[in-house]
Design a protein around this motif. Structure first.
Motif, PDB file in Angstrom:
ATOM      1  N   GLY A  27       2.756 -29.998 -28.775  1.00 14.10           N
ATOM      2  CA  GLY A  27       3.059 -30.929 -28.701  1.00 14.10           C
ATOM      3  C   GLY A  27       4.790 -31.289 -29.078  1.00 14.10           C
ATOM      4  O   GLY A  27       4.796 -32.454 -29.071  1.00 14.10           O
ATOM      5  N   GLU A  28       5.734 -30.134 -29.110  1.00 13.43           N
ATOM      6  CA  GLU A  28       7.112 -30.970 -29.431  1.00 13.43           C
ATOM      7  C   GLU A  28       7.641 -30.303 -28.934  1.00 13.43           C
ATOM      8  O   GLU A  28       7.803 -28.912 -28.665  1.00 13.43           O
ATOM      9  N   LEU A  29       8.275 -31.035 -28.096  1.00 10.50           N
ATOM     10  CA  LEU A  29       9.317 -30.620 -27.350  1.00 10.50           C
ATOM     11  C   LEU A  29      10.996 -31.081 -27.950  1.00 10.50           C
ATOM     12  O   LEU A  29      11.391 -31.478 -28.726  1.00 10.50           O
ATOM     13  N   ILE A  30      12.248 -30.069 -27.872  1.00 12.98           N
ATOM     14  CA  ILE A  30      12.881 -29.565 -27.983  1.00 12.98           C
ATOM     15  C   ILE A  30      13.902 -29.610 -27.338  1.00 12.98           C
ATOM     16  O   ILE A  30      13.627 -29.174 -26.522  1.00 12.98           O
ATOM     17  N   VAL A  31      14.459 -30.372 -26.238  1.00  9.35           N
ATOM     18  CA  VAL A  31      16.085 -30.104 -25.025  1.00  9.35           C
ATOM     19  C   VAL A  31      16.669 -29.768 -25.478  1.00  9.35           C
ATOM     20  O   VAL A  31      17.489 -29.111 -26.814  1.00  9.35           O
ATOM     21  N   ARG A  32      17.076 -28.344 -24.422  1.00  6.10           N
ATOM     22  CA  ARG A  32      17.525 -27.000 -24.883  1.00  6.10           C
ATOM     23  C   ARG A  32      18.414 -27.426 -23.902  1.00  6.10           C
ATOM     24  O   ARG A  32      20.236 -26.660 -23.967  1.00  6.10           O
ATOM     25  N   GLY A  33      19.036 -28.376 -23.198  1.00 10.02           N
ATOM     26  CA  GLY A  33      20.121 -28.689 -22.400  1.00 10.02           C
ATOM     27  C   GLY A  33      19.807 -29.271 -21.081  1.00 10.02           C
ATOM     28  O   GLY A  33      18.453 -29.914 -20.764  1.00 10.02           O
ATOM     29  N   THR A  34      21.039 -29.078 -19.723  1.00 11.89           N
ATOM     30  CA  THR A  34      20.271 -29.629 -18.529  1.00 11.89           C
ATOM     31  C   THR A  34      20.833 -28.921 -17.254  1.00 11.89           C
ATOM     32  O   THR A  34      20.986 -27.914 -16.944  1.00 11.89           O
ATOM     33  N   GLY A  35      19.817 -29.457 -16.352  1.00 16.33           N
ATOM     34  CA  GLY A  35      20.224 -28.328 -15.331  1.00 16.33           C
ATOM     35  C   GLY A  35      19.952 -28.984 -13.899  1.00 16.33           C
ATOM     36  O   GLY A  35      19.950 -29.858 -13.724  1.00 16.33           O
ATOM     37  N   ILE A  36      20.350 -28.509 -12.858  1.00 14.29           N
ATOM     38  CA  ILE A  36      20.444 -29.250 -11.762  1.00 14.29           C
ATOM     39  C   ILE A  36      19.013 -28.459 -10.952  1.00 14.29           C
ATOM     40  O   ILE A  36      19.408 -27.002 -10.398  1.00 14.29           O
ATOM     41  N   LEU A  44      19.101 -24.268 -11.876  1.00 16.75           N
ATOM     42  CA  LEU A  44      20.431 -24.183 -12.087  1.00 16.75           C
ATOM     43  C   LEU A  44      20.497 -24.294 -12.940  1.00 16.75           C
ATOM     44  O   LEU A  44      21.274 -25.671 -13.740  1.00 16.75           O
ATOM     45  N   THR A  45      20.996 -23.765 -14.397  1.00 12.29           N
ATOM     46  CA  THR A  45      21.477 -24.129 -15.830  1.00 12.29           C
ATOM     47  C   THR A  45      22.505 -23.057 -16.558  1.00 12.29           C
ATOM     48  O   THR A  45      22.182 -21.746 -15.609  1.00 12.29           O
ATOM     49  N   ALA A  46      22.557 -23.101 -17.785  1.00 11.73           N
ATOM     50  CA  ALA A  46      23.593 -22.123 -18.276  1.00 11.73           C
ATOM     51  C   ALA A  46      22.804 -21.064 -18.960  1.00 11.73           C
ATOM     52  O   ALA A  46      21.313 -21.492 -19.417  1.00 11.73           O
ATOM     53  N   ALA A  47      22.949 -20.061 -19.659  1.00 12.42           N
ATOM     54  CA  ALA A  47      22.126 -19.350 -19.933  1.00 12.42           C
ATOM     55  C   ALA A  47      21.827 -19.619 -21.375  1.00 12.42           C
ATOM     56  O   ALA A  47      20.550 -19.441 -21.703  1.00 12.42           O
ATOM     57  N   ARG A  48      22.181 -19.923 -22.180  1.00 14.31           N
ATOM     58  CA  ARG A  48      22.643 -20.746 -23.040  1.00 14.31           C
ATOM     59  C   ARG A  48      21.518 -21.675 -23.206  1.00 14.31           C
ATOM     60  O   ARG A  48      20.395 -21.826 -24.859  1.00 14.31           O
ATOM     61  N   THR A  49      20.942 -22.070 -21.929  1.00 17.09           N
ATOM     62  CA  THR A  49      19.600 -23.076 -22.217  1.00 17.09           C
ATOM     63  C   THR A  49      18.377 -22.367 -22.379  1.00 17.09           C
ATOM     64  O   THR A  49      17.218 -22.651 -22.440  1.00 17.09           O
ATOM     65  N   VAL A  50      18.138 -20.957 -21.940  1.00 20.30           N
ATOM     66  CA  VAL A  50      16.956 -20.748 -21.404  1.00 20.30           C
ATOM     67  C   VAL A  50      16.600 -18.977 -22.447  1.00 20.30           C
ATOM     68  O   VAL A  50      16.273 -18.533 -23.128  1.00 20.30           O
ATOM     69  N   PHE A  51      18.356 -18.823 -23.571  1.00 22.44           N
ATOM     70  CA  PHE A  51      18.011 -17.431 -23.519  1.00 22.44           C
ATOM     71  C   PHE A  51      19.266 -17.355 -25.589  1.00 22.44           C
ATOM     72  O   PHE A  51      19.908 -18.461 -25.039  1.00 22.44           O
ATOM     73  N   ASN A  52      18.560 -17.581 -26.432  1.00 24.49           N
ATOM     74  CA  ASN A  52      19.206 -17.661 -27.333  1.00 24.49           C
ATOM     75  C   ASN A  52      19.875 -16.245 -27.801  1.00 24.49           C
ATOM     76  O   ASN A  52      19.368 -14.879 -28.199  1.00 24.49           O
ATOM     77  N   VAL A  57      16.245 -13.571 -27.588  1.00 27.03           N
ATOM     78  CA  VAL A  57      15.268 -14.154 -26.739  1.00 27.03           C
ATOM     79  C   VAL A  57      14.711 -15.102 -26.215  1.00 27.03           C
ATOM     80  O   VAL A  57      15.733 -15.709 -26.823  1.00 27.03           O
ATOM     81  N   TYR A  58      14.432 -15.413 -25.275  1.00 27.88           N
ATOM     82  CA  TYR A  58      14.167 -16.529 -24.387  1.00 27.88           C
ATOM     83  C   TYR A  58      13.602 -17.391 -25.007  1.00 27.88           C
ATOM     84  O   TYR A  58      12.711 -16.983 -26.071  1.00 27.88           O
ATOM     85  N   TYR A  59      13.884 -19.064 -24.536  1.00 25.02           N
ATOM     86  CA  TYR A  59      13.240 -19.799 -25.122  1.00 25.02           C
ATOM     87  C   TYR A  59      11.735 -19.940 -24.762  1.00 25.02           C
ATOM     88  O   TYR A  59      11.613 -19.858 -23.555  1.00 25.02           O
ATOM     89  N   PRO A  60      11.163 -19.821 -24.581  1.00 23.28           N
ATOM     90  CA  PRO A  60       9.598 -20.242 -24.299  1.00 23.28           C
ATOM     91  C   PRO A  60       9.311 -21.513 -24.142  1.00 23.28           C
ATOM     92  O   PRO A  60       9.946 -22.336 -23.944  1.00 23.28           O
ATOM     93  N   ALA A  61       7.905 -21.411 -23.417  1.00 20.57           N
ATOM     94  CA  ALA A  61       7.217 -23.020 -22.670  1.00 20.57           C
ATOM     95  C   ALA A  61       8.864 -23.445 -22.349  1.00 20.57           C
ATOM     96  O   ALA A  61       8.452 -24.729 -22.937  1.00 20.57           O
ATOM     97  N   LEU A  62       9.358 -23.280 -21.075  1.00 20.76           N
ATOM     98  CA  LEU A  62      10.853 -24.420 -20.942  1.00 20.76           C
ATOM     99  C   LEU A  62       9.954 -25.149 -20.100  1.00 20.76           C
ATOM    100  O   LEU A  62       9.211 -24.730 -19.114  1.00 20.76           O
TER     101      LEU A  62
END
Length: 72
Positions: A27-36, A44-52, A57-62
């Motif tokens: 139930g707790e969401l955090i903004v990672r970035g934007t995409g199209i 399509l998004t920047a790598a930093r949006t999905v990968f730390n 490690v990839y961010y979970p549950a995008l």
């Protein structure tokens, strides 16, 4: 795949741009970035949006919310 209702008053191009969130706990969401949206199930998004880059490690549950204008 989860579906999200899109505001009918926004243009077609605005419906393809949106925000990517990661669920960091139930139930707790955090903004990672934007995409199209480039196809019905591909964003399509920047790598930093999905990968730390620090932890390698990839961010979970995008989740992608198209046409978002403001907080959820």
């Amino acid at each position: 795949m989860e579906t999200v209702q899109v505001n009918e008053k926004i243009s077609c191009i605005q419906q393809t741009i949106g925000a990517l969130y990661s669920e960091i706990s139930p139930g707790e969401l955090i903004v990672r970035g934007t995409g199209i949206l480039i196809s019905p199930d591909l964003v399509l998004t920047a790598a930093r949006t999905v990968f730390n880059l620090g932890t390698k490690v990839y961010y979970p549950a995008l989740r992608f919310y198209p046409g978002q204008n403001g907080p959820l």
